[in-house]
Scaffold this active site. Structure first.
Site, short mmCIF file in Angstrom:
data_model
loop_
_atom_site.label_atom_id
_atom_site.label_comp_id
_atom_site.label_asym_id
_atom_site.label_seq_id
_atom_site.Cartn_x
_atom_site.Cartn_y
_atom_site.Cartn_z
N LYS A 199 -24.87 -11.20 13.77
CA LYS A 199 -26.24 -11.04 14.26
C LYS A 199 -26.42 -9.71 15.01
CE LYS A 199 -26.20 -14.80 16.82
NZ LYS A 199 -24.81 -15.25 16.62
N ARG A 236 -30.84 -20.73 21.80
CA ARG A 236 -29.55 -21.35 21.50
C ARG A 236 -29.66 -22.87 21.48
NH1 ARG A 236 -26.11 -16.83 21.88
NH2 ARG A 236 -23.95 -17.33 22.18
N ARG A 288 -12.39 -9.43 16.51
CA ARG A 288 -13.48 -8.64 17.08
C ARG A 288 -13.05 -7.92 18.36
NH1 ARG A 288 -19.37 -11.29 17.93
NH2 ARG A 288 -18.38 -12.54 19.55
N ARG A 326 -13.24 -9.51 24.06
CA ARG A 326 -14.02 -10.34 24.99
C ARG A 326 -13.21 -11.58 25.34
NH1 ARG A 326 -19.80 -10.95 22.04
NH2 ARG A 326 -19.53 -13.00 22.98
N ARG A 353 -16.73 -22.57 21.43
CA ARG A 353 -18.00 -21.89 21.11
C ARG A 353 -18.56 -22.39 19.78
NH1 ARG A 353 -17.09 -15.85 21.11
NH2 ARG A 353 -19.34 -15.68 21.18
P1 AMP Z 1 -23.10 -14.02 22.58
O1 AMP Z 1 -22.76 -12.61 22.87
O2 AMP Z 1 -24.49 -14.19 22.04
O3 AMP Z 1 -22.06 -14.72 21.75
O4 AMP Z 1 -23.12 -14.78 24.01
C1 AMP Z 1 -21.97 -14.85 24.81
C2 AMP Z 1 -22.10 -16.00 25.80
O5 AMP Z 1 -23.25 -15.79 26.64
C3 AMP Z 1 -22.34 -17.37 25.17
O6 AMP Z 1 -21.13 -17.99 24.76
C4 AMP Z 1 -23.01 -18.10 26.33
O7 AMP Z 1 -22.07 -18.46 27.32
C5 AMP Z 1 -23.90 -17.02 26.92
N1 AMP Z 1 -25.23 -17.01 26.26
C6 AMP Z 1 -25.76 -16.02 25.47
N2 AMP Z 1 -26.99 -16.33 25.06
C7 AMP Z 1 -27.27 -17.55 25.61
C8 AMP Z 1 -28.39 -18.42 25.54
N3 AMP Z 1 -29.48 -18.13 24.82
N4 AMP Z 1 -28.32 -19.59 26.25
C9 AMP Z 1 -27.25 -19.91 26.99
N5 AMP Z 1 -26.15 -19.15 27.07
C10 AMP Z 1 -26.15 -17.97 26.40
#
Ligand code: AMP
Length: 208
Positions: free
Chosen positions: A13, A88, A127, A154, A165
């Site tokens: 994404k 989410r 990654r 990360r 996740r």
């Molecule tokens: P991402 O980079 O989108 O994979 O997000 C990394 C982490 O940030 C996720 O595993 C969540 O802990 C938190 N996170 C990101 N976006 C959201 C969201 N819309 N709602 C809740 N937690 C989020």
């Protein structure tokens, strides 16, 4: 272009969003990036969010919703936006709809970046991200190809967190596919293969 990108962590994404932003000049609203910046900056939000992120759990809705509201109201989002990592769950999707209708705007579509789960696990394990500019690369990048910065893994891409996740995605986020299908807004792109091929397919699906 007012777009939501749906898909499992590691579906691509963020990469797709960066390409669309570079070509069409819309705002990239990545809640993951915003939260990581808050953690790095040591803000109150960052301190609160970190424990959920490290565990691969969702950060509480209200914290994330406030962030998105602020970004949607910013000037650069007026021309259009790509939401990456938000919504989410159903609560976030419903809140987004009502927030946008309050702004007299609406989503054009939700694009699902579709990738099989065995491919996802391989991608997340390999990654790496740039500490300085946030560029997403792989374990093969010793330094950032964009800015020369240090590449790191990360915390939430470590094997013990990846499984959680993916569970969280299946339980909370995957149902949004039906939510947007029900609104007649769902589009799907095959997210496997070379980055440029995915981008070309995405543009075709989006009619761009
Ligand atoms: P991402 O980079 O989108 O994979 O997000 C990394 C982490 O940030 C996720 O595993 C969540 O802990 C938190 N996170 C990101 N976006 C959201 C969201 N819309 N709602 C809740 N937690 C989020």
């Amino acid at each position: 272009m007012n777009l939501v990108l749906l898909g499992a962590p590691g579906a691509g994404k963020g990469t797709l969003a960066q390409q669309l932003v570079a070509e069409f000049g819309v705002a990239h609203i990545s809640t993951g990036d915003l939260l990581r910046a808050a953690v790095k900056g040591g803000t109150e939000l960052g301190v609160q969010a970190k424990k959920y992120m490290d565990a691969g759990e969702l950060v509480p809705d209200q914290l994330v919703i406030d962030l998105v509201k602020e970004r949607l109201a910013a000037d650069d989002a007026l021309k259009g936006f790509i939401l990456d990592g938000f919504p989410r769950n159903t609560m976030q999707a419903v809140t987004l709809d009502s927030e946008l209708s309050g702004l007299h705007r609406e989503l054009d579509c939700a694009l699902l970046v579709d990738v099989a789960s065995d491919v996802i696990i391989g991608r997340l394990s390999a990654r790496r991200a740039c500490r300085d500019c946030g560029y997403t690369g792989t374990a093969a990048d010793e330094t950032c190809p964009k800015c020369g910065g240090e590449m790191y893994q990360r915390d939430d891409d470590k094997p013990e967190t990846i499984a959680n996740r993916l569970d969280v995605y299946e339980k909370n986020t995957a149902p949004l596919v039906e939510y947007y299908r029900g609104q007649g807004k769902l589009k799907i792109v095959d997210g496997t293969g070379a980055i440029d091929d995915v981008y070309a397919r995405a543009k075709e699906v989006l009619g761009l």
